[in-house]
Design a protein around this motif. Structure first.
Motif, mmCIF file in Angstrom:
data_model
loop_
_atom_site.group_PDB
_atom_site.id
_atom_site.type_symbol
_atom_site.label_atom_id
_atom_site.label_comp_id
_atom_site.label_asym_id
_atom_site.label_seq_id
_atom_site.Cartn_x
_atom_site.Cartn_y
_atom_site.Cartn_z
ATOM 1 N N LYS A 191 0.833 -1.205 0.000
ATOM 2 C CA LYS A 191 0.000 0.000 0.000
ATOM 3 C C LYS A 191 0.870 1.260 0.000
ATOM 4 C CE LYS A 191 -4.027 -2.006 0.095
ATOM 5 N NZ LYS A 191 -4.976 -1.879 -1.041
ATOM 6 N N ALA A 192 1.999 1.197 0.724
ATOM 7 C CA ALA A 192 2.925 2.339 0.741
ATOM 8 C C ALA A 192 3.512 2.586 -0.645
ATOM 9 C CB ALA A 192 4.035 2.096 1.760
ATOM 10 N N LYS B 223 3.845 5.694 -5.801
ATOM 11 C CA LYS B 223 3.677 5.763 -7.251
ATOM 12 C C LYS B 223 2.552 6.707 -7.644
ATOM 13 C CE LYS B 223 5.751 1.277 -8.226
ATOM 14 N NZ LYS B 223 5.583 -0.101 -8.763
ATOM 15 N N ARG B 224 1.530 6.764 -6.833
ATOM 16 C CA ARG B 224 0.416 7.682 -7.100
ATOM 17 C C ARG B 224 0.890 9.139 -7.059
ATOM 18 N NH1 ARG B 224 -2.607 5.604 -3.622
ATOM 19 N NH2 ARG B 224 -2.455 7.127 -1.937
ATOM 20 N N HIS B 225 1.924 9.388 -6.261
ATOM 21 C CA HIS B 225 2.467 10.750 -6.140
ATOM 22 C C HIS B 225 3.641 10.993 -7.083
ATOM 23 C CE1 HIS B 225 0.175 12.444 -2.756
ATOM 24 N NE2 HIS B 225 0.094 11.185 -2.320
ATOM 25 N N GLY B 226 3.914 10.034 -7.961
ATOM 26 C CA GLY B 226 4.961 10.237 -8.957
ATOM 27 C C GLY B 226 6.346 9.782 -8.544
ATOM 28 N N ASP C 131 12.644 6.894 -4.221
ATOM 29 C CA ASP C 131 13.433 8.056 -4.625
ATOM 30 C C ASP C 131 12.843 9.334 -4.057
ATOM 31 O OD1 ASP C 131 11.142 7.975 -6.148
ATOM 32 O OD2 ASP C 131 12.114 8.449 -8.046
ATOM 33 N N ALA C 132 11.787 9.227 -3.269
ATOM 34 C CA ALA C 132 11.214 10.397 -2.597
ATOM 35 C C ALA C 132 12.171 10.868 -1.505
ATOM 36 C CB ALA C 132 9.856 10.047 -1.995
ATOM 37 N N ASP C 133 12.296 12.150 -1.355
ATOM 38 C CA ASP C 133 13.218 12.724 -0.369
ATOM 39 C C ASP C 133 12.544 12.770 1.005
ATOM 40 O OD1 ASP C 133 15.416 13.885 0.770
ATOM 41 O OD2 ASP C 133 15.022 15.894 -0.034
#
Length: 251
Positions: A107-108, A113-116, A162-164
């Protein structure tokens, strides 16, 4: 533009929904690798087909080269006196806690992915090393990961992204157990000493891999159940690690 702060809030909500008590946010560097000092933790572990193949364990950046953070999810054991694993298939055996972690991690990843952002599951025998680097606890005398809130009663799973969203956290010393010897006294086969853990002796304990019914096996929890850290503390939702000004990451 993708919003990392919003992602963190949503992942915390996902963790709460599935009863995941601990969420850690480890910042990864370009050359992050498994700490060399931790490589000996697996030596002596004996499985049916021989010694654990350390070479098959991948570093996070081998899985997701663009990873900037590892999200660490921790689920507290529902009963530290009865650790049961179920054989789901020929290649997959898991506890109820690990199944919940599987769902929460998927789910995470969907959220990321939904946020790019990119997201990949990360499961390793070295999750305890990464949890230490994330400031969530330390490696105890039993060589188990000891959460500073829940003791050795956590199952762990990672999500690379890869999200900061990573944070620099205080790394707690492995000496944090102090003079406590409860796990050494509780081990039914005397596998735990001040210097090391005899993993072959531990693995041969009659309380390990004990068949309780078809497809279900129980494992010894003597060192888990006796640990005073987190023993009487109720399961607590929240982010344990706090940002500080330094970080220990092996490069």
């Amino acid at each position: 533009m993708p919003n990392a702060s919003m992602v963190k809030e949503e992942i915390m909500a996902i963790a709460a929904k599935y009863g995941i008590e601990v969420v850690g946010w480890l910042k990864l560097g370009d050359g992050t690798t498994i700490p060399p000092d931790e490589m000996g933790l697996l030596k002596g572990v004996k499985w049916a087909d021989g010694e654990v193949d350390i070479s098959s364990i991948k570093n996070p950046l081998d899985i997701l080269p663009s990873a900037r953070a590892m999200i660490i999810l921790g689920k507290r054991l529902m009963d530290d006196k009865q650790d049961i694993y179920y054989r789901v298939s020929d290649s997959y055996t898991a506890s109820v806690e690990m199944m919940l972690l599987d769902i929460a991690s998927l789910k995470a990843i969907e959220c990321l992915k939904r946020h790019g952002f990119q997201g990949e599951e990360y499961t390793s025998y070295y999750m305890k090393a990464w949890a230490v680097l994330a400031g969530l606890g330390w490696i105890g005398k039993s060589m188990m990961f000891v959460s500073k809130v829940h003791g050795p009663r956590l199952r762990l799973k990672g999500v690379l992204t890869d999200a900061d969203v990573g944070e620099t956290c205080e790394v707690l010393s492995d000496d944090s157990c102090g003079e406590c010897e409860e796990c050494m006294k509780a081990c039914p086969v005397g596998a735990i000493s001040e210097e090391d853990v005899d993993r072959k002796k531990c693995g041969s304990c009659g309380l390990n891999h004990f068949k309780i019914k078809e497809g279900a096996y129980a494992y010894c929890t003597a060192c888990t159940a006796c640990c005073p850290v987190g023993k009487k503390h109720p399961a607590k939702q929240g982010h344990e690690a706090q940002p500080v000004s330094r970080q220990r990451i092996t490069t």
